[in-house]
Write a protein that holds these residues in place. Structure first.
Motif, PDB file in Angstrom:
ATOM      1  N   TRP A   7       0.835  -1.217   0.000  1.00  0.00           N
ATOM      2  CA  TRP A   7       0.000   0.000   0.000  1.00  0.00           C
ATOM      3  C   TRP A   7       0.859   1.253   0.000  1.00  0.00           C
ATOM      4  O   TRP A   7       0.379   2.337  -0.329  1.00  0.00           O
ATOM      5  CB  TRP A   7      -0.898   0.009   1.239  1.00  0.00           C
ATOM      6  N   ASN A   8       2.109   1.128   0.369  1.00  0.00           N
ATOM      7  CA  ASN A   8       3.034   2.264   0.426  1.00  0.00           C
ATOM      8  C   ASN A   8       3.590   2.608  -0.961  1.00  0.00           C
ATOM      9  O   ASN A   8       4.082   3.712  -1.176  1.00  0.00           O
ATOM     10  CB  ASN A   8       4.173   1.917   1.396  1.00  0.00           C
ATOM     11  N   ARG A  28     -14.685  -3.704   1.942  1.00  0.00           N
ATOM     12  CA  ARG A  28     -14.795  -3.169   3.311  1.00  0.00           C
ATOM     13  C   ARG A  28     -15.676  -1.928   3.334  1.00  0.00           C
ATOM     14  O   ARG A  28     -16.273  -1.611   4.352  1.00  0.00           O
ATOM     15  CB  ARG A  28     -13.416  -2.930   3.929  1.00  0.00           C
ATOM     16  N   LEU A  86      -5.717   3.436  -9.316  1.00  0.00           N
ATOM     17  CA  LEU A  86      -6.771   3.633  -8.313  1.00  0.00           C
ATOM     18  C   LEU A  86      -7.525   4.937  -8.561  1.00  0.00           C
ATOM     19  O   LEU A  86      -8.742   5.009  -8.365  1.00  0.00           O
ATOM     20  CB  LEU A  86      -6.170   3.603  -6.905  1.00  0.00           C
ATOM     21  N   GLY A 108      -1.117  12.033  -6.991  1.00  0.00           N
ATOM     22  CA  GLY A 108      -0.184  12.891  -6.265  1.00  0.00           C
ATOM     23  C   GLY A 108       0.361  12.159  -5.058  1.00  0.00           C
ATOM     24  O   GLY A 108      -0.179  11.134  -4.638  1.00  0.00           O
ATOM     25  N   THR A 127      -7.423   5.734   6.472  1.00  0.00           N
ATOM     26  CA  THR A 127      -6.503   4.593   6.368  1.00  0.00           C
ATOM     27  C   THR A 127      -5.345   4.864   5.403  1.00  0.00           C
ATOM     28  O   THR A 127      -4.991   4.044   4.586  1.00  0.00           O
ATOM     29  CB  THR A 127      -7.227   3.264   6.005  1.00  0.00           C
TER      30      THR A 127
HETATM   31  C1  LIG Z   1      -5.600   1.411   2.513  1.00  0.00           C
HETATM   32  S1  LIG Z   1      -5.791   2.444   1.141  1.00  0.00           S
HETATM   33  C2  LIG Z   1      -7.127   3.531   1.640  1.00  0.00           C
HETATM   34  C3  LIG Z   1      -7.944   4.040   0.460  1.00  0.00           C
HETATM   35  C4  LIG Z   1      -9.169   4.852   0.844  1.00  0.00           C
HETATM   36  N1  LIG Z   1      -8.846   5.998   1.645  1.00  0.00           N
HETATM   37  C5  LIG Z   1     -10.176   3.966   1.571  1.00  0.00           C
HETATM   38  O1  LIG Z   1     -10.168   3.967   2.788  1.00  0.00           O
HETATM   39  O2  LIG Z   1     -10.930   3.255   0.904  1.00  0.00           O
HETATM   40  C6  LIG Z   1      -4.393   3.512   1.248  1.00  0.00           C
HETATM   41  C7  LIG Z   1      -4.299   4.410   0.019  1.00  0.00           C
HETATM   42  O3  LIG Z   1      -3.263   5.374   0.215  1.00  0.00           O
HETATM   43  C8  LIG Z   1      -2.573   5.534  -1.002  1.00  0.00           C
HETATM   44  N2  LIG Z   1      -1.236   6.067  -0.683  1.00  0.00           N
HETATM   45  C9  LIG Z   1      -0.238   5.449  -0.012  1.00  0.00           C
HETATM   46  N3  LIG Z   1       0.799   6.283   0.121  1.00  0.00           N
HETATM   47  C10 LIG Z   1       0.451   7.457  -0.478  1.00  0.00           C
HETATM   48  C11 LIG Z   1       1.094   8.700  -0.662  1.00  0.00           C
HETATM   49  N4  LIG Z   1       2.333   8.913  -0.201  1.00  0.00           N
HETATM   50  N5  LIG Z   1       0.435   9.685  -1.334  1.00  0.00           N
HETATM   51  C12 LIG Z   1      -0.806   9.451  -1.813  1.00  0.00           C
HETATM   52  N6  LIG Z   1      -1.483   8.295  -1.650  1.00  0.00           N
HETATM   53  C13 LIG Z   1      -0.856   7.318  -0.994  1.00  0.00           C
HETATM   54  C14 LIG Z   1      -2.590   4.170  -1.638  1.00  0.00           C
HETATM   55  O4  LIG Z   1      -2.403   4.240  -3.029  1.00  0.00           O
HETATM   56  C15 LIG Z   1      -3.972   3.660  -1.250  1.00  0.00           C
HETATM   57  O5  LIG Z   1      -4.924   3.965  -2.220  1.00  0.00           O
END
Ligand SMILES: C[S@@+](CC[C@H](N)C(=O)[O-])C[C@H]1O[C@@H](n2cnc3c(N)ncnc32)[C@H](O)[C@@H]1O
Length: 273
Positions: A7-8, A28, A86, A108, A127
């Protein structure tokens, strides 16, 4: 073995892995307990009065869609995510649900936002924080772009508490630790939020805490367990065979009515000082 939370780094993943993530986020998003936690903070931050909302780490746009579906919300939502795949999914889901005109989704990195300061009434990270390299930098950006009198929400799992039980308690502990390592970059960050917020001049308005436990049959945790079949090996923490064996055992436990999976979830609602 040291892991890399998929996810990172969603900007570097293949489409098959991203499809697994889409499935998890959308599944979810249909769970009543999960949506209840979201609605609690939307009510508490009086989101209906916001003209402009920033949804950071928006994924498939679940939070933005939920806000736009509120009968009294008349504003717009701007979602930002690392993954172009996404972001495109978020645009499609929003259009399908009639929120295409009131949402904007863009690629971004939330560590450095190309946005004017004091430009949003509400800034939400749902999250996201547990997956960040530098949560302090992101909270600093949230504090910069929220307008005076605006609201900031950080909601996430307190994933240091994430646990799944198996027949053998010691094996359960070891495997739960591996699952955390596979899926999370910052398992304890939700315990650090007030220290981080203080550095950015943010004041705590409300804090919500929840325990999302399923004992007997799994529902919320099923898509997480299924997702681990792909995300576990992708993280480098476990092999495909190990991930599948663990997932099979969890789903069998659910079938037998002896499943136990749990994590704490917290919401911090801040305002600028
Ligand atoms: C667990 S998902 C949560 C997605 C959404 N907020 C939800 O709850 O359904 C974490 C999201 O954070 C994004 N993400 C992780 N690091 C990021 C960053 N540095 N900048 C932007 N998005 C980021 C990922 O691509 C992912 O879509």
């Amino acid at each position: 073995m040291a892991g890399t939370d998929p996810w990172n780094g969603t900007d570097r993943l293949d489409e098959a892995t991203l499809d697994v993530m889409v499935a998890r986020l959308e599944a979810r998003g249909k769970n009543a307990a999960f949506v209840g936690m979201l609605d609690d903070y939307l009510d508490a931050m009086e989101i209906d009065g916001a003209a402009s909302v920033l949804d950071l780490g928006c994924g498939t746009g679940l939070v933005s869609r939920r806000i736009c579906a509120r009968p009294d919300f008349a504003g717009t939502c701007h979602g930002i995510d690392l993954s172009d795949y996404l972001v495109r999914a978020a645009r499609r889901y929003a259009a399908d649900e009639g929120a295409g005109e009131r949402t904007r989704f863009e690629v971004g990195d939330t560590h450095s936002l190309n946005l004017a300061e004091a430009s949003y009434d509400a800034v939400i990270a749902h999250t996201l924080f547990s997956h960040l390299d530098d949560p302090g930098a992101v909270l600093g950006e949230m504090a910069r772009v929220v307008r005076p009198g605006g609201r900031i929400v950080v909601y996430d799992g307190d994933y240091a508490s994430l646990t799944f039980e198996e027949a053998d308690p010691e094996q359960s502990r070891q495997n739960s630790d591996r699952v955390i390592e596979a899926l999370v970059t910052q398992p304890r960050v939700l315990r650090q939020m007030l220290r981080i917020a203080k550095r950015h001049g943010l004041v705590l308005d409300r804090m919500f805490s929840y325990v999302l436990t399923e004992a007997g049959r799994a529902d919320f945790w099923v898509s997480a367990v299924e997702g681990l079949r792909v995300l576990g090996p992708r993280s480098g923490v476990m092999t495909e065979a190990e991930a599948n064996a663990w997932a099979d055992a969890q789903l069998a436990a659910s079938e037998e009515g002896v499943f136990f999976g749990s994590s704490n979830y917290y919401t911090y609602l801040f305002r600028p000082a």
